[in-house]
Design a protein around this motif. Sequence first.
Motif, PDB file in Angstrom:
ATOM      1  N   ASP A   2       0.874  -1.173   0.000  1.00 16.59           N
ATOM      2  CA  ASP A   2       0.000   0.000   0.000  1.00 16.59           C
ATOM      3  C   ASP A   2       0.906   1.217   0.000  1.00 16.59           C
ATOM      4  O   ASP A   2       1.738   1.391   0.907  1.00 16.59           O
ATOM      5  N   THR A   3       0.777   2.061  -1.024  1.00 12.07           N
ATOM      6  CA  THR A   3       1.648   3.234  -1.152  1.00 12.07           C
ATOM      7  C   THR A   3       1.153   4.358  -0.247  1.00 12.07           C
ATOM      8  O   THR A   3       0.010   4.353   0.224  1.00 12.07           O
ATOM      9  N   GLN A   4       2.002   5.353  -0.036  1.00  6.13           N
ATOM     10  CA  GLN A   4       1.621   6.513   0.768  1.00  6.13           C
ATOM     11  C   GLN A   4       0.485   7.290   0.129  1.00  6.13           C
ATOM     12  O   GLN A   4      -0.285   7.944   0.814  1.00  6.13           O
ATOM     13  N   SER A   5       0.344   7.192  -1.178  1.00  5.44           N
ATOM     14  CA  SER A   5      -0.732   7.905  -1.868  1.00  5.44           C
ATOM     15  C   SER A   5      -2.047   7.119  -1.854  1.00  5.44           C
ATOM     16  O   SER A   5      -3.024   7.559  -2.442  1.00  5.44           O
ATOM     17  N   GLY A   6      -2.050   5.949  -1.195  1.00  5.08           N
ATOM     18  CA  GLY A   6      -3.272   5.181  -1.085  1.00  5.08           C
ATOM     19  C   GLY A   6      -3.494   4.148  -2.172  1.00  5.08           C
ATOM     20  O   GLY A   6      -4.555   3.537  -2.246  1.00  5.08           O
ATOM     21  N   ARG A   7      -2.519   3.934  -3.034  1.00  2.52           N
ATOM     22  CA  ARG A   7      -2.637   2.915  -4.092  1.00  2.52           C
ATOM     23  C   ARG A   7      -2.255   1.557  -3.526  1.00  2.52           C
ATOM     24  O   ARG A   7      -1.433   1.446  -2.619  1.00  2.52           O
ATOM     25  N   HIS A   8      -2.852   0.514  -4.085  1.00  2.56           N
ATOM     26  CA  HIS A   8      -2.534  -0.853  -3.685  1.00  2.56           C
ATOM     27  C   HIS A   8      -1.931  -1.569  -4.886  1.00  2.56           C
ATOM     28  O   HIS A   8      -2.549  -1.655  -5.939  1.00  2.56           O
ATOM     29  N   LEU A   9      -0.695  -2.033  -4.711  1.00  3.14           N
ATOM     30  CA  LEU A   9       0.022  -2.749  -5.768  1.00  3.14           C
ATOM     31  C   LEU A   9       0.299  -4.165  -5.285  1.00  3.14           C
ATOM     32  O   LEU A   9       0.493  -4.393  -4.091  1.00  3.14           O
ATOM     33  N   SER A  10       0.361  -5.078  -6.228  1.00  5.21           N
ATOM     34  CA  SER A  10       0.768  -6.436  -5.883  1.00  5.21           C
ATOM     35  C   SER A  10       1.688  -6.973  -6.967  1.00  5.21           C
ATOM     36  O   SER A  10       1.646  -6.537  -8.117  1.00  5.21           O
ATOM     37  N   VAL A  11       2.524  -7.901  -6.548  1.00  5.34           N
ATOM     38  CA  VAL A  11       3.370  -8.634  -7.486  1.00  5.34           C
ATOM     39  C   VAL A  11       3.190 -10.109  -7.165  1.00  5.34           C
ATOM     40  O   VAL A  11       3.438 -10.546  -6.037  1.00  5.34           O
ATOM     41  N   VAL A  12       2.741 -10.860  -8.144  1.00  6.75           N
ATOM     42  CA  VAL A  12       2.634 -12.306  -7.999  1.00  6.75           C
ATOM     43  C   VAL A  12       3.893 -12.898  -8.629  1.00  6.75           C
ATOM     44  O   VAL A  12       4.163 -12.669  -9.821  1.00  6.75           O
ATOM     45  N   VAL A  13       4.654 -13.602  -7.810  1.00  5.50           N
ATOM     46  CA  VAL A  13       5.892 -14.237  -8.265  1.00  5.50           C
ATOM     47  C   VAL A  13       5.587 -15.714  -8.475  1.00  5.50           C
ATOM     48  O   VAL A  13       5.349 -16.452  -7.525  1.00  5.50           O
ATOM     49  N   HIS A  14       5.590 -16.130  -9.740  1.00  3.40           N
ATOM     50  CA  HIS A  14       5.306 -17.521 -10.085  1.00  3.40           C
ATOM     51  C   HIS A  14       6.540 -18.376  -9.880  1.00  3.40           C
ATOM     52  O   HIS A  14       7.676 -17.877  -9.950  1.00  3.40           O
ATOM     53  N   GLN A  15       6.330 -19.648  -9.659  1.00  7.23           N
ATOM     54  CA  GLN A  15       7.445 -20.573  -9.442  1.00  7.23           C
ATOM     55  C   GLN A  15       8.365 -20.662 -10.645  1.00  7.23           C
ATOM     56  O   GLN A  15       9.550 -20.949 -10.502  1.00  7.23           O
ATOM     57  N   ASP A  16       7.870 -20.356 -11.844  1.00  4.82           N
ATOM     58  CA  ASP A  16       8.699 -20.432 -13.052  1.00  4.82           C
ATOM     59  C   ASP A  16       9.452 -19.126 -13.333  1.00  4.82           C
ATOM     60  O   ASP A  16      10.109 -18.988 -14.354  1.00  4.82           O
ATOM     61  N   GLY A  17       9.349 -18.149 -12.417  1.00  6.54           N
ATOM     62  CA  GLY A  17      10.093 -16.901 -12.566  1.00  6.54           C
ATOM     63  C   GLY A  17       9.288 -15.742 -13.122  1.00  6.54           C
ATOM     64  O   GLY A  17       9.716 -14.596 -13.047  1.00  6.54           O
ATOM     65  N   ARG A  18       8.126 -16.015 -13.714  1.00  9.73           N
ATOM     66  CA  ARG A  18       7.289 -14.924 -14.221  1.00  9.73           C
ATOM     67  C   ARG A  18       6.798 -14.077 -13.049  1.00  9.73           C
ATOM     68  O   ARG A  18       6.656 -14.560 -11.938  1.00  9.73           O
ATOM     69  N   ARG A  19       6.528 -12.822 -13.335  1.00  4.02           N
ATOM     70  CA  ARG A  19       5.945 -11.912 -12.366  1.00  4.02           C
ATOM     71  C   ARG A  19       4.730 -11.269 -13.010  1.00  4.02           C
ATOM     72  O   ARG A  19       4.738 -10.967 -14.204  1.00  4.02           O
ATOM     73  N   VAL A  20       3.718 -11.006 -12.180  1.00  4.16           N
ATOM     74  CA  VAL A  20       2.551 -10.263 -12.638  1.00  4.16           C
ATOM     75  C   VAL A  20       2.402  -9.084 -11.693  1.00  4.16           C
ATOM     76  O   VAL A  20       2.245  -9.255 -10.484  1.00  4.16           O
ATOM     77  N   LEU A  21       2.499  -7.897 -12.272  1.00  2.00           N
ATOM     78  CA  LEU A  21       2.347  -6.658 -11.516  1.00  2.00           C
ATOM     79  C   LEU A  21       0.883  -6.257 -11.595  1.00  2.00           C
ATOM     80  O   LEU A  21       0.342  -6.117 -12.695  1.00  2.00           O
ATOM     81  N   GLY A  22       0.237  -6.090 -10.445  1.00  2.00           N
ATOM     82  CA  GLY A  22      -1.178  -5.762 -10.428  1.00  2.00           C
ATOM     83  C   GLY A  22      -1.454  -4.422  -9.773  1.00  2.00           C
ATOM     84  O   GLY A  22      -0.818  -4.049  -8.790  1.00  2.00           O
ATOM     85  N   LEU A  23      -2.403  -3.670 -10.362  1.00  2.00           N
ATOM     86  CA  LEU A  23      -2.885  -2.403  -9.809  1.00  2.00           C
ATOM     87  C   LEU A  23      -4.316  -2.640  -9.344  1.00  2.00           C
ATOM     88  O   LEU A  23      -5.162  -3.044 -10.132  1.00  2.00           O
ATOM     89  N   HIS A  24      -4.564  -2.369  -8.083  1.00  2.00           N
ATOM     90  CA  HIS A  24      -5.842  -2.722  -7.492  1.00  2.00           C
ATOM     91  C   HIS A  24      -6.747  -1.508  -7.290  1.00  2.00           C
ATOM     92  O   HIS A  24      -6.282  -0.374  -7.161  1.00  2.00           O
ATOM     93  N   ASP A  25      -8.035  -1.776  -7.211  1.00  2.00           N
ATOM     94  CA  ASP A  25      -9.045  -0.770  -6.904  1.00  2.00           C
ATOM     95  C   ASP A  25      -8.847  -0.346  -5.455  1.00  2.00           C
ATOM     96  O   ASP A  25      -8.825  -1.190  -4.554  1.00  2.00           O
ATOM     97  N   PRO A  26      -8.702   0.960  -5.180  1.00  2.00           N
ATOM     98  CA  PRO A  26      -8.477   1.390  -3.803  1.00  2.00           C
ATOM     99  C   PRO A  26      -9.635   1.031  -2.867  1.00  2.00           C
ATOM    100  O   PRO A  26      -9.442   0.902  -1.668  1.00  2.00           O
ATOM    101  N   GLU A  27     -10.814   0.847  -3.418  1.00  2.00           N
ATOM    102  CA  GLU A  27     -11.981   0.502  -2.613  1.00  2.00           C
ATOM    103  C   GLU A  27     -12.071  -0.993  -2.337  1.00  2.00           C
ATOM    104  O   GLU A  27     -12.755  -1.422  -1.408  1.00  2.00           O
ATOM    105  N   ASP A  28     -11.412  -1.816  -3.163  1.00  2.00           N
ATOM    106  CA  ASP A  28     -11.506  -3.268  -3.029  1.00  2.00           C
ATOM    107  C   ASP A  28     -10.174  -3.880  -3.421  1.00  2.00           C
ATOM    108  O   ASP A  28      -9.874  -4.066  -4.600  1.00  2.00           O
ATOM    109  N   GLU A  29      -9.357  -4.216  -2.419  1.00  2.00           N
ATOM    110  CA  GLU A  29      -8.011  -4.711  -2.711  1.00  2.00           C
ATOM    111  C   GLU A  29      -7.997  -6.047  -3.435  1.00  2.00           C
ATOM    112  O   GLU A  29      -7.003  -6.432  -4.025  1.00  2.00           O
TER     113      GLU A  29
END
Length: 161
Positions: free
Chosen positions: A22-49
Motif C-alpha cells: 500500500d503506497t503513501q498515496s493510497g494505491r494498492h500494488l501487488s506482485v505475484v511471483v510464479h514458481q517459473d520466474g514470471r511476475r505479474v504486476l497488479g494495480l488494485h481498486d483502492p476501494e476493493d483490494e
Amino acid sequence: MEPTAHFTKTALPGIGARYDLDTQSGRHLSVVVHQDGRRVLGLHDPEDEDSCRDAAQLDPGESLALAGLLKPDPVRYLRQHVEIDLVTEHIPVTKRSPFAGRVLGATQARTKTGASIVAVLRRTDAVPSPTPDFRFAIGDVLVVVGTREGVDAVAELIAGG
C-alpha cells in the motif's frame, strides 16, 4: 537509502507468492511471483483490494529491467549534484621503471600526486588495497584513482620521468 515501504507476503500454493504494497498515496500494488520466474504486476481498486484493475505479466528479463528502473541510484544523484572529477587508469610497471622490484611506499605516490594506487594486477591475480610494503614486479599493472593531473603524475613517476 533505507527502505520504508513494507510488503505483505501471501503464499499461493502451486503458484508461488503474492507480495502486496500500500503506497503513501493510497494505491494498492501487488506482485505475484510464479514458481517459473514470471511476475505479474497488479494495480488494485483502492476501494476493493481483491479487485485488480489492471495487470502486466513480466518475464524474468523484463522484471529485472523494471527493477533496475525502480531502484533509486544515490550515486547518480551525487554525480548530478556534486562535481566529482576522478579518473581511473591502468599503469604498467616496465623494466625501465625505477620502482620495479621496490615497495609501494618508496613511490610516495599519494603524497607526491594526490592519486592512489588502489590495486595491483599481476598475471591472473589482483591485489586490492596494496600495503606500503607491497613489492612491485616488472609486468605489474597499477590501478590508480585520482584527478586527471594526479593520475598522469603517477604514470610519469612510475615510468621514471
